[in-house]
Design a protein around this motif. Structure first.
Motif, short mmCIF file in Angstrom:
data_model
loop_
_atom_site.label_atom_id
_atom_site.label_comp_id
_atom_site.label_asym_id
_atom_site.label_seq_id
_atom_site.Cartn_x
_atom_site.Cartn_y
_atom_site.Cartn_z
N LEU A 101 47.22 49.29 34.18
CA LEU A 101 46.29 48.32 33.63
C LEU A 101 44.91 48.93 33.43
CD1 LEU A 101 46.92 44.96 35.57
CD2 LEU A 101 47.91 45.72 33.41
N THR A 102 44.31 48.61 32.28
CA THR A 102 42.92 48.97 32.01
C THR A 102 42.26 47.78 31.31
OG1 THR A 102 43.58 50.02 29.93
CG2 THR A 102 43.34 51.46 31.86
N ALA A 103 41.00 47.95 30.96
CA ALA A 103 40.25 46.87 30.32
C ALA A 103 40.92 46.45 29.02
CB ALA A 103 38.82 47.32 30.05
N PRO A 104 40.80 45.16 28.65
CA PRO A 104 41.46 44.69 27.43
C PRO A 104 40.72 45.14 26.18
CG PRO A 104 40.11 42.94 28.38
CD PRO A 104 40.07 44.09 29.35
N PRO A 105 41.41 45.18 25.06
CA PRO A 105 40.72 45.47 23.80
C PRO A 105 39.79 44.32 23.44
CG PRO A 105 42.96 44.77 23.36
CD PRO A 105 42.84 44.92 24.84
N GLU A 106 38.78 44.61 22.68
CA GLU A 106 37.82 43.58 22.29
C GLU A 106 38.53 42.49 21.48
OE1 GLU A 106 33.57 43.22 19.85
OE2 GLU A 106 34.45 45.19 20.32
N GLY A 107 38.23 41.24 21.84
CA GLY A 107 38.78 40.12 21.10
C GLY A 107 40.14 39.66 21.57
N LEU A 108 40.67 40.20 22.67
CA LEU A 108 41.98 39.77 23.14
C LEU A 108 41.97 38.31 23.56
CD1 LEU A 108 44.93 40.45 23.88
CD2 LEU A 108 44.12 41.10 26.15
N GLY A 109 40.88 37.87 24.18
CA GLY A 109 40.82 36.49 24.67
C GLY A 109 41.38 36.39 26.07
N GLY A 110 41.73 35.17 26.46
CA GLY A 110 42.24 34.95 27.81
C GLY A 110 41.12 34.76 28.80
N GLU A 111 41.50 34.40 30.01
CA GLU A 111 40.54 34.13 31.08
C GLU A 111 39.88 35.43 31.54
OE1 GLU A 111 40.57 32.33 35.63
OE2 GLU A 111 42.27 31.97 34.28
N ALA A 112 38.59 35.38 31.75
CA ALA A 112 37.86 36.56 32.21
C ALA A 112 38.48 37.08 33.50
CB ALA A 112 36.39 36.22 32.42
N GLY A 113 38.66 38.39 33.56
CA GLY A 113 39.23 39.02 34.74
C GLY A 113 40.74 38.91 34.84
N ARG A 114 41.37 38.28 33.83
CA ARG A 114 42.83 38.13 33.86
C ARG A 114 43.46 38.56 32.53
NH1 ARG A 114 44.13 35.08 38.60
NH2 ARG A 114 46.28 34.88 37.87
N SER A 115 42.71 39.34 31.76
CA SER A 115 43.22 39.92 30.52
C SER A 115 43.10 41.44 30.62
CB SER A 115 42.41 39.42 29.32
OG SER A 115 42.54 38.02 29.18
N PHE A 116 44.14 42.16 30.16
CA PHE A 116 44.18 43.60 30.35
C PHE A 116 44.94 44.27 29.21
CE2 PHE A 116 44.11 41.61 34.53
CZ PHE A 116 43.06 42.27 35.15
N THR A 117 44.68 45.56 29.07
CA THR A 117 45.56 46.44 28.32
C THR A 117 46.57 47.01 29.31
OG1 THR A 117 43.88 47.05 26.70
CG2 THR A 117 45.73 48.58 27.00
N VAL A 118 47.84 47.05 28.93
CA VAL A 118 48.85 47.64 29.81
C VAL A 118 49.64 48.68 29.03
CG1 VAL A 118 50.52 45.78 29.31
CG2 VAL A 118 50.78 47.18 31.38
N ARG A 119 49.89 49.80 29.70
CA ARG A 119 50.73 50.84 29.14
C ARG A 119 51.87 51.12 30.12
NH1 ARG A 119 47.01 55.74 27.20
NH2 ARG A 119 48.97 56.38 26.22
N TYR A 120 53.00 51.51 29.56
CA TYR A 120 54.20 51.71 30.37
C TYR A 120 54.70 53.15 30.16
CZ TYR A 120 54.18 46.61 29.76
OH TYR A 120 53.83 45.28 29.68
N PHE A 121 55.02 53.80 31.26
CA PHE A 121 55.57 55.16 31.19
C PHE A 121 56.86 55.23 32.00
CE2 PHE A 121 51.20 55.84 30.05
CZ PHE A 121 51.20 56.92 29.19
N SER A 122 57.89 55.82 31.39
CA SER A 122 59.07 56.23 32.12
C SER A 122 58.78 57.62 32.70
CB SER A 122 60.28 56.27 31.19
OG SER A 122 60.27 57.46 30.41
N PRO A 123 59.69 58.19 33.48
CA PRO A 123 59.45 59.55 33.97
C PRO A 123 59.38 60.59 32.86
CG PRO A 123 61.06 58.44 35.37
CD PRO A 123 60.83 57.54 34.18
N LYS A 124 59.80 60.23 31.63
CA LYS A 124 59.85 61.21 30.56
C LYS A 124 58.90 60.92 29.41
CE LYS A 124 63.78 63.09 29.44
NZ LYS A 124 65.18 63.30 29.00
N ALA A 125 58.52 59.65 29.21
CA ALA A 125 57.73 59.33 28.02
C ALA A 125 57.13 57.94 28.14
CB ALA A 125 58.60 59.41 26.77
#
Length: 297
Positions: free
Chosen positions: A56-80
């Motif tokens: 989890l990192t900070a959300p992109p500008e304009g995502l919306g949602g409740e402050a402190g409960r909106s995020f950017t999320v990225r997912y990684f497997s062991p390979k990619a």
């Protein structure tokens, strides 16, 4: 002059779709991945060895949602990196709720915006439910189905004719194949490299193998060689894709709740709740979660 090493973020281990740490699908969770490079996130995922880990990192500008409960999320497997992961989303939501309380989360993923609701029952059990991006279901070419069956070691007669093969999407692509018997589903011994090559060519995240127990109860398994693991124990993205598939083909009512059992054949039983709502193409997938103790140093 010495350089102060960058502090390592807190790395959590959670299982999704089971209240038992020994069940469900384990995921790594980093609730504050600010400053981590792609290579560092991939290295953490590889170190953990789970099918996916979420960052989890900070959300992109304009995502919306409740402050402190909106995020950017990225997912990684062991390979990619992967575009979307359902079980790591559920694990992340449970981990976040244990620290900040139940409620709504809004996650920006590579596949799109994914709202997640976490509720707490009277006994304190937390349950997270994600709402998928808009799904899609596509025909599967006959030659591709043939190659998948040969890589799996299945024959056409092993398939349930009531469930035609399709490629289903709800954030990630999955080939849906239905077994005619529970015994066929239980006997999974496939050509790892051949299936990985096939899936890579079709941009598939898993192959969703399914057997129908009753009108709304299914047993599923998900080979995941493209992620570097033989099988995913509980697959939220595939569950969402399967819900869309079953509804589009008229195999279940337009408005229904499906129960998917996964991980039993691996000794990590989990349960996924798939909700379909009339008039809403999106699919909701929910389940419990549990913290996995850190390994003893």
């Amino acid at each position: 002059m010495t350089t102060t090493p960058k502090p390592r973020p807190e790395i959590l281990r959670y299982t999704a779709f089971s209240a038992d740490p020994a069940g469900g699908n384990p995921a790594g969770v980093v609730l504050d991945a600010a400053g981590l490079s792609d290579a560092e996130q991939l290295a953490i995922a590889a170190e953990l060895g789970y099918s996916e880990s979420a960052f989890l990192t900070a959300p992109p500008e304009g995502l919306g949602g409740e402050a402190g409960r909106s995020f950017t999320v990225r997912y990684f497997s062991p390979k990619a990196e992967v575009s979307f992961c359902g079980h790591a989303t559920i694990a992340t939501a449970i981990a976040f709720a244990e620290r900040h309380g139940a409620g709504e989360l809004l996650l920006s993923t590579q596949a799109g915006t994914v709202p997640v609701t976490v509720t707490e029952s009277a006994d304190g059990t937390l349950r997270a439910t994600l709402t998928s991006v808009e799904p899609a279901v596509h025909e599967a070419a006959e030659k591709d189905v043939t190659e998948a069956l040969e890589a799996l070691g299945w024959s056409p007669s092993d398939l349930d004719p009531a469930f035609p093969p399709r490629i289903a999407y709800a954030g990630a692509r999955h080939l849906v194949l239905a077994a005619a018997t529970r015994a066929r589903l239980a006997d999974l011994d496939y050509d790892f490299e051949r299936l990985a090559t096939f899936m890579t060519a079709l941009d598939l995240t898993t192959v969703q193998l399914v057997w129908r127990e009753s009108e709304t109860v299914f047993h599923v398994r998900d080979p995941f060689p493209v992620g570097g693991v033989v099988e995913d124990p509980a697959t939220g993205a595939a569950a969402a894709a399967f819900g869309a598939y079953a509804r589009e083909l008229g195999l279940v009512p337009e408005e229904s709740v499906l129960t998917l059992h996964q991980g039993t054949d691996m000794g990590r039983p989990g349960e996924l709740r798939v909700e379909l709502r009339a008039g809403d193409p999106r699919v909701r997938v929910g389940g419990t979660g549990a913290r996995i103790a850190d390994p003893v140093a």
